[in-house]
Design a protein around this motif. Structure first.
Motif, mmCIF file in Angstrom:
data_model
loop_
_atom_site.group_PDB
_atom_site.id
_atom_site.type_symbol
_atom_site.label_atom_id
_atom_site.label_comp_id
_atom_site.label_asym_id
_atom_site.label_seq_id
_atom_site.Cartn_x
_atom_site.Cartn_y
_atom_site.Cartn_z
ATOM 1 N N THR A 1 84.887 83.903 117.278
ATOM 2 C CA THR A 1 85.178 84.858 118.515
ATOM 3 C C THR A 1 86.560 84.722 118.994
ATOM 4 N N SER A 2 87.179 83.349 118.899
ATOM 5 C CA SER A 2 88.599 83.049 119.181
ATOM 6 C C SER A 2 89.497 84.036 118.350
ATOM 7 N N ALA A 3 89.142 84.154 117.091
ATOM 8 C CA ALA A 3 89.869 85.015 116.216
ATOM 9 C C ALA A 3 89.949 86.418 116.425
ATOM 10 N N PHE A 4 88.764 87.014 117.251
ATOM 11 C CA PHE A 4 88.484 88.251 117.400
ATOM 12 C C PHE A 4 89.397 88.663 118.449
ATOM 13 N N LEU A 5 89.281 87.565 119.683
ATOM 14 C CA LEU A 5 89.954 88.002 120.851
ATOM 15 C C LEU A 5 91.580 87.750 120.739
ATOM 16 N N GLU A 6 92.145 87.035 119.678
ATOM 17 C CA GLU A 6 93.301 86.547 119.450
ATOM 18 C C GLU A 6 93.708 87.707 118.343
ATOM 19 N N LYS B 1 92.799 86.917 111.602
ATOM 20 C CA LYS B 1 91.601 86.141 110.679
ATOM 21 C C LYS B 1 90.922 84.969 111.061
ATOM 22 N N PRO B 2 89.683 85.075 110.872
ATOM 23 C CA PRO B 2 89.204 83.627 111.281
ATOM 24 C C PRO B 2 89.427 82.583 109.892
ATOM 25 N N THR B 3 89.234 81.334 110.244
ATOM 26 C CA THR B 3 89.134 80.511 109.122
ATOM 27 C C THR B 3 88.094 79.444 109.501
ATOM 28 N N PHE B 4 86.975 79.726 108.769
ATOM 29 C CA PHE B 4 85.549 79.077 109.098
ATOM 30 C C PHE B 4 85.632 77.685 108.521
ATOM 31 N N SER B 5 84.987 76.762 108.769
ATOM 32 C CA SER B 5 84.862 75.401 108.496
ATOM 33 C C SER B 5 83.634 75.010 108.031
ATOM 34 N N THR C 1 77.730 76.331 117.084
ATOM 35 C CA THR C 1 78.547 75.828 115.890
ATOM 36 C C THR C 1 80.229 76.130 116.338
ATOM 37 N N LEU C 2 80.932 75.303 115.511
ATOM 38 C CA LEU C 2 82.210 75.583 115.387
ATOM 39 C C LEU C 2 82.866 76.763 114.904
ATOM 40 N N ASP C 3 82.157 77.219 114.048
ATOM 41 C CA ASP C 3 82.362 78.760 113.558
ATOM 42 C C ASP C 3 82.214 79.733 114.341
ATOM 43 N N PHE C 4 81.395 79.600 115.180
ATOM 44 C CA PHE C 4 81.190 80.862 116.379
ATOM 45 C C PHE C 4 82.326 80.608 117.487
ATOM 46 N N LYS C 5 82.680 79.450 117.565
ATOM 47 C CA LYS C 5 84.082 79.232 118.395
ATOM 48 C C LYS C 5 85.079 80.051 117.775
ATOM 49 N N GLU C 6 85.422 79.719 116.562
ATOM 50 C CA GLU C 6 86.634 80.223 115.676
ATOM 51 C C GLU C 6 86.330 81.780 115.531
#
Length: 260
Positions: free
Chosen positions: A246-251, A254-258, A239-244
């Protein structure tokens, strides 16, 4: 579909569903169940819905039971059909919905009303609420999944006691035995349900749906819950949400889920 017995309003990704038969203590009749089936199907498929807040009109009752006048002269075959259709279209449909349902129990939750609340994923009750399954007083047993879900929530011994005595219990006792998640003053009930749903809205929608499916499988006699969890866990990686997430965590943001 135009509703006569329920109110439905979507606000900020939360679908507010209110059973609106206050003069009948929001009792479940056929039309109300039909309308609930329709709104559940909508919630399940609509991307704009992230969660559902289910409650009853007024402050006396969430749902005080089923409308007994509709089935008082039923035969055994008709009774079995009533339970089967109701379970499949409403109660099981809520439990299997990929969007979390929070029941805001604002008064009496009896019989089919407690069964409706138990089908929801989370239950919040006002401190004035009373809960029970009084069906044996009518020569019946719970028919909308009550014997199964009550046992899952509180255990066999307590389930048999509550059903066999037909006792009503206060919300504080219901919380103590695990029948409800939270008890709050009546004036804070909707706000507490909204608080839970607003937290859930911040999380990944597809992961929430996967979690609901995996948790449900723990109680399914024909499924291996561990295997369901493994498969759903794997699907999340696509899922794109997983990418978002994990990216938000590393960066460190806060994540923005679609929801994709």
């Amino acid at each position: 579909m135009t509703y006569q017995n329920i109110l439905s309003e979507l606000k900020e990704q939360i679908l507010y569903v209110t059973i609106n038969r206050e003069q009948k203590l929001n009792a479940l009749n056929k039309e109300t169940l039909n309308e609930l089936a329709d709104v559940i199907a909508f919630a399940s498929s609509a991307d704009e819905v992230r969660g559902v807040l289910l409650t009853g009109a007024g402050e006396k009752a969430f749902v005080a039971g089923a409308d007994i006048s509709e089935f008082s002269d039923y035969t055994g075959v008709q009774g079995e059909e009533l339970a089967r259709i109701g379970q499949e279209r409403v109660f099981d449909a809520i439990e299997r919905c990929p969007k979390p349902f929070v029941a805001a129990i604002n008064g009496f939750a009896l019989g089919g009303g407690l069964e409706l609340a138990m089908a929801c994923h989370i239950r919040v009750a006002s401190d004035t609420s009373k809960l029970g399954l009084p069906e044996v007083s009518l020569g019946l047993i719970p028919g909308y999944g009550g014997t199964q879900r009550l046992t899952q929530l509180v255990g066999k011994g307590r389930a048999i006691e509550l059903i066999a005595t037909a006792d009503m219990i206060p919300a504080t006792q219901a919380e103590k035995i695990g029948l409800v998640n939270h008890v709050v003053p009546q004036a804070e009930l909707i706000a507490k349900a909204e608080e839970l749903l607003n937290k859930i809205k911040l999380r990944a929608p597809l992961a929430i749906a996967a979690a609901i499916k995996a948790v449900n499988s723990a109680l399914a006699f024909d499924e291996n819950g561990f295997e369901t969890e493994i498969k759903e866990f794997g699907k999340c990686f696509n899922t794109l949400d997983f990418k978002e997430g994990t990216s938000a965590f590393l960066e460190k943001r806060k994540p923005t889920f679609s929801g994709k």
